[in-house]
Scaffold this motif. Sequence first.
Motif, PDB file in Angstrom:
ATOM      1  N   ARG A 274       0.789  -1.066   0.228  1.00  0.00           N
ATOM      2  CA  ARG A 274      -0.138   0.168  -0.058  1.00  0.00           C
ATOM      3  C   ARG A 274       0.816   1.287   0.059  1.00  0.00           C
ATOM      4  NH1 ARG A 274      -3.248  -3.109   3.665  1.00  0.00           N
ATOM      5  NH2 ARG A 274      -2.040  -1.851   5.590  1.00  0.00           N
ATOM      6  N   SER A 275       1.934   1.288   0.968  1.00  0.00           N
ATOM      7  CA  SER A 275       2.726   2.470   1.023  1.00  0.00           C
ATOM      8  C   SER A 275       3.495   2.843  -0.148  1.00  0.00           C
ATOM      9  CB  SER A 275       3.815   2.290   2.307  1.00  0.00           C
ATOM     10  OG  SER A 275       3.070   2.155   3.389  1.00  0.00           O
ATOM     11  N   LEU A 276       4.023   1.672  -0.812  1.00  0.00           N
ATOM     12  CA  LEU A 276       4.751   1.937  -2.167  1.00  0.00           C
ATOM     13  C   LEU A 276       3.869   2.535  -3.229  1.00  0.00           C
ATOM     14  CD1 LEU A 276       7.270   1.332  -4.078  1.00  0.00           C
ATOM     15  CD2 LEU A 276       6.431  -0.896  -4.395  1.00  0.00           C
ATOM     16  N   VAL A 277       2.710   1.965  -3.536  1.00  0.00           N
ATOM     17  CA  VAL A 277       1.740   2.569  -4.459  1.00  0.00           C
ATOM     18  C   VAL A 277       1.285   4.023  -4.204  1.00  0.00           C
ATOM     19  CG1 VAL A 277      -0.333   2.126  -5.829  1.00  0.00           C
ATOM     20  CG2 VAL A 277       1.099   0.405  -5.150  1.00  0.00           C
ATOM     21  N   GLU A 278       1.072   4.097  -2.818  1.00  0.00           N
ATOM     22  CA  GLU A 278       0.880   5.599  -2.664  1.00  0.00           C
ATOM     23  C   GLU A 278       1.979   6.485  -2.882  1.00  0.00           C
ATOM     24  OE1 GLU A 278      -0.312   5.400   1.595  1.00  0.00           O
ATOM     25  OE2 GLU A 278      -2.045   4.428   1.149  1.00  0.00           O
ATOM     26  N   ALA A 279       3.132   6.133  -2.685  1.00  0.00           N
ATOM     27  CA  ALA A 279       4.396   6.911  -3.013  1.00  0.00           C
ATOM     28  C   ALA A 279       4.381   7.418  -4.374  1.00  0.00           C
ATOM     29  CB  ALA A 279       5.698   6.490  -2.479  1.00  0.00           C
ATOM     30  N   LEU A 280       4.285   5.907  -5.122  1.00  0.00           N
ATOM     31  CA  LEU A 280       4.392   6.343  -6.668  1.00  0.00           C
ATOM     32  C   LEU A 280       3.170   7.085  -7.211  1.00  0.00           C
ATOM     33  CD1 LEU A 280       5.559   2.718  -7.639  1.00  0.00           C
ATOM     34  CD2 LEU A 280       6.919   4.895  -7.602  1.00  0.00           C
ATOM     35  N   ALA A 281       2.006   6.880  -6.696  1.00  0.00           N
ATOM     36  CA  ALA A 281       0.735   7.706  -7.130  1.00  0.00           C
ATOM     37  C   ALA A 281       0.881   9.184  -6.890  1.00  0.00           C
ATOM     38  CB  ALA A 281      -0.362   7.143  -6.478  1.00  0.00           C
ATOM     39  N   ALA A 282       1.619   9.678  -5.883  1.00  0.00           N
ATOM     40  CA  ALA A 282       1.705  10.882  -5.338  1.00  0.00           C
ATOM     41  C   ALA A 282       3.138  11.503  -6.215  1.00  0.00           C
ATOM     42  CB  ALA A 282       1.956  10.991  -3.941  1.00  0.00           C
ATOM     43  N   LEU A 283       3.499  10.944  -7.043  1.00  0.00           N
ATOM     44  CA  LEU A 283       5.139  11.306  -7.306  1.00  0.00           C
ATOM     45  C   LEU A 283       4.631  12.259  -8.625  1.00  0.00           C
ATOM     46  CD1 LEU A 283       8.196  10.989  -7.737  1.00  0.00           C
ATOM     47  CD2 LEU A 283       7.957   9.382  -9.452  1.00  0.00           C
ATOM     48  N   PRO A 284       4.982  13.399  -8.380  1.00  0.00           N
ATOM     49  CA  PRO A 284       4.866  14.599  -9.257  1.00  0.00           C
ATOM     50  C   PRO A 284       5.345  14.395 -10.714  1.00  0.00           C
ATOM     51  CG  PRO A 284       5.517  15.501  -7.344  1.00  0.00           C
ATOM     52  CD  PRO A 284       5.976  14.217  -6.980  1.00  0.00           C
ATOM     53  N   ALA A 285       5.005  14.865 -11.977  1.00  0.00           N
ATOM     54  CA  ALA A 285       5.392  14.278 -13.049  1.00  0.00           C
ATOM     55  C   ALA A 285       6.740  15.258 -13.515  1.00  0.00           C
ATOM     56  CB  ALA A 285       4.210  14.719 -14.270  1.00  0.00           C
ATOM     57  N   GLY A 286       6.772  16.471 -12.831  1.00  0.00           N
ATOM     58  CA  GLY A 286       8.179  17.225 -13.207  1.00  0.00           C
ATOM     59  C   GLY A 286       9.343  17.284 -12.361  1.00  0.00           C
ATOM     60  N   SER A 287      10.475  17.685 -12.669  1.00  0.00           N
ATOM     61  CA  SER A 287      11.488  17.700 -11.851  1.00  0.00           C
ATOM     62  C   SER A 287      11.657  18.526 -10.359  1.00  0.00           C
ATOM     63  CB  SER A 287      12.782  18.377 -12.428  1.00  0.00           C
ATOM     64  OG  SER A 287      12.498  19.629 -12.884  1.00  0.00           O
ATOM     65  N   SER A 288      10.482  18.892 -10.373  1.00  0.00           N
ATOM     66  CA  SER A 288      10.251  19.407  -8.797  1.00  0.00           C
ATOM     67  C   SER A 288      10.232  18.631  -7.858  1.00  0.00           C
ATOM     68  CB  SER A 288       9.082  20.276  -8.794  1.00  0.00           C
ATOM     69  OG  SER A 288       7.929  19.579  -9.079  1.00  0.00           O
ATOM     70  N   ALA A 289       9.990  17.056  -8.343  1.00  0.00           N
ATOM     71  CA  ALA A 289       9.598  16.173  -7.290  1.00  0.00           C
ATOM     72  C   ALA A 289      10.891  15.955  -6.427  1.00  0.00           C
ATOM     73  CB  ALA A 289       9.367  14.912  -7.996  1.00  0.00           C
TER      74      ALA A 289
END
Length: 326
Positions: free
Chosen positions: A289-304
Amino acid sequence: MNRRTLLAALLGGVCLNLASTGARAGTTPSAVPRRVIVLDWGLAELTLALGVVPVGMANTPGFRRNFAACPVPDSVVDLGLMFQPNMELMLALKPDLIIITPAHASMSGSLERLAPTVTLGQFHASPTPYTDACAETLRLGRMLGHEAQAEAAVAQSQRAVAAARARLEALPAYANGGAPVYLTRFVDESRLRVFGTHSLFGELVAQLGLRNAWSRADRASAAMIGFDALDADPRATLVYVKPLPAMTASMMQTSRVWQAMPFARAGRMTGMAEVSPEGGILSAAYFARSLVEALAALPAGSSAVTSAVTSAVSSVASSARLREAA
């Protein structure tokens, strides 16, 4: 009579009692155990997953810090260090079963004088730790008279992993499967632990439909490396298990080598909730669950990368100011 002599006498009495009742180390007692001691964190998690509360565990404060997915009731007695438990306290708890791992082999003779002792935990060294943790949960359930609870706990864990995969497949970036991911934990500004395919994390990455980008340690559970070794797959996303050390956060802002890494340039880096790589079926579900939540919240741009590092540095700086003020 000093404490050491008294303990030896008491242990001798326990040993004679076990011999008279025919109890043997490494076998399941004839009666269902009710007072269980567990000296391994992963096995403690499996035991708690069954709804069985041990009378004693090794290093309960450490367990609570590292096993967020598995709360420990206040009634569980802290027995001290995992490989140097308080034997007098164990004796006072009057256990009818002690659960250990193969790593406790040198202690088994002493423990057998206290109570029947069984060795589990082989899943720790397995190339498929999650699959084997499920199997050991069922075995432990039979041993403790909680077969139905064991089957339910395993099924619930497997459903959680399946649900996490379904959510991941609904994300556009992961819809086609096989996306490469580095699973890591930073140690300091230059070193990190990267998890291979034969780790708990590695098996779950595969079950989620992702690909482990760390191919050099294909048959290992984990490796300690420098971050500059994470350049094999330019398409990979780097996921680190929190917390992010302050020195690492600072390095990410200043190191040109780090900033030139493919995932750093593309903004494909994110942190996920802390999970123990030594955990069992509860930790596995929490990890998925935590891994998928982290990947789902990852911004598309380099600001991540920038936002993650800035947040970490600000948090560390605020904590330092609070300590100084105190």
